[in-house]
Design a protein around this motif. Structure first.
Motif, PDB file in Angstrom:
ATOM      1  N   LYS A 180       0.812  -1.218   0.000  1.00 42.38           N
ATOM      2  CA  LYS A 180       0.000   0.000   0.000  1.00 42.38           C
ATOM      3  C   LYS A 180       0.848   1.272   0.000  1.00 42.38           C
ATOM      4  N   ASN A 181       2.039   1.194   0.562  1.00 36.11           N
ATOM      5  CA  ASN A 181       2.902   2.375   0.629  1.00 36.11           C
ATOM      6  C   ASN A 181       3.339   2.848  -0.753  1.00 36.11           C
ATOM      7  N   ILE A 182       3.421   1.970  -1.720  1.00 36.13           N
ATOM      8  CA  ILE A 182       3.860   2.347  -3.072  1.00 36.13           C
ATOM      9  C   ILE A 182       2.871   3.316  -3.704  1.00 36.13           C
ATOM     10  N   VAL A 183       1.589   3.111  -3.481  1.00 32.10           N
ATOM     11  CA  VAL A 183       0.576   3.971  -4.091  1.00 32.10           C
ATOM     12  C   VAL A 183       0.017   5.010  -3.120  1.00 32.10           C
ATOM     13  N   GLY A 184       0.595   5.109  -1.931  1.00 30.67           N
ATOM     14  CA  GLY A 184       0.200   6.154  -0.992  1.00 30.67           C
ATOM     15  C   GLY A 184      -1.008   5.820  -0.145  1.00 30.67           C
ATOM     16  N   PHE A 185      -1.284   4.541   0.094  1.00 32.00           N
ATOM     17  CA  PHE A 185      -2.443   4.151   0.886  1.00 32.00           C
ATOM     18  C   PHE A 185      -2.059   3.408   2.156  1.00 32.00           C
TER      19      PHE A 185
END
Length: 92
Positions: free
Chosen positions: A13-18
């Protein structure tokens, strides 16, 4: 075994900002504004963008997305796999 894109992004989720609520809200608003700007680029006109952010509960949100309001019978079934409790259970 290859993961689907949905599984990959659910795990990362950190890759897409979530990865936390604040970044999730920021990423969502940014994405909508960028999409509005991109969609009107070809006609050389700025979009009319209006953003309203309101905190709502599940009972108001579910009908908005087409789900009926219901109670879960066993909340433990819906625990996030990454919780400490779920990690303990998966080790056994």
């Amino acid at each position: 075994m290859m993961k689907s894109p949905a599984e990959f992004f659910a795990d990362n989720k950190n890759i897409v900002g979530f990865d936390n609520p604040e970044k999730c809200l920021y990423s969502t608003v940014r994405e909508h504004v960028e999409n509005a700007l991109d969609s009107t680029k070809s006609i050389s006109e700025l979009p009319a963008v209006e953003i309203t952010i309101e905190k709502i509960g599940r009972s108001k949100f579910n009908p908005m997305i087409g789900l009926g309001d219901h109670e879960r019978r066993d909340e433990a079934l819906y625990d996030d796999f990454k919780t400490a409790k779920a990690r303990e259970v998966s080790k056994q």
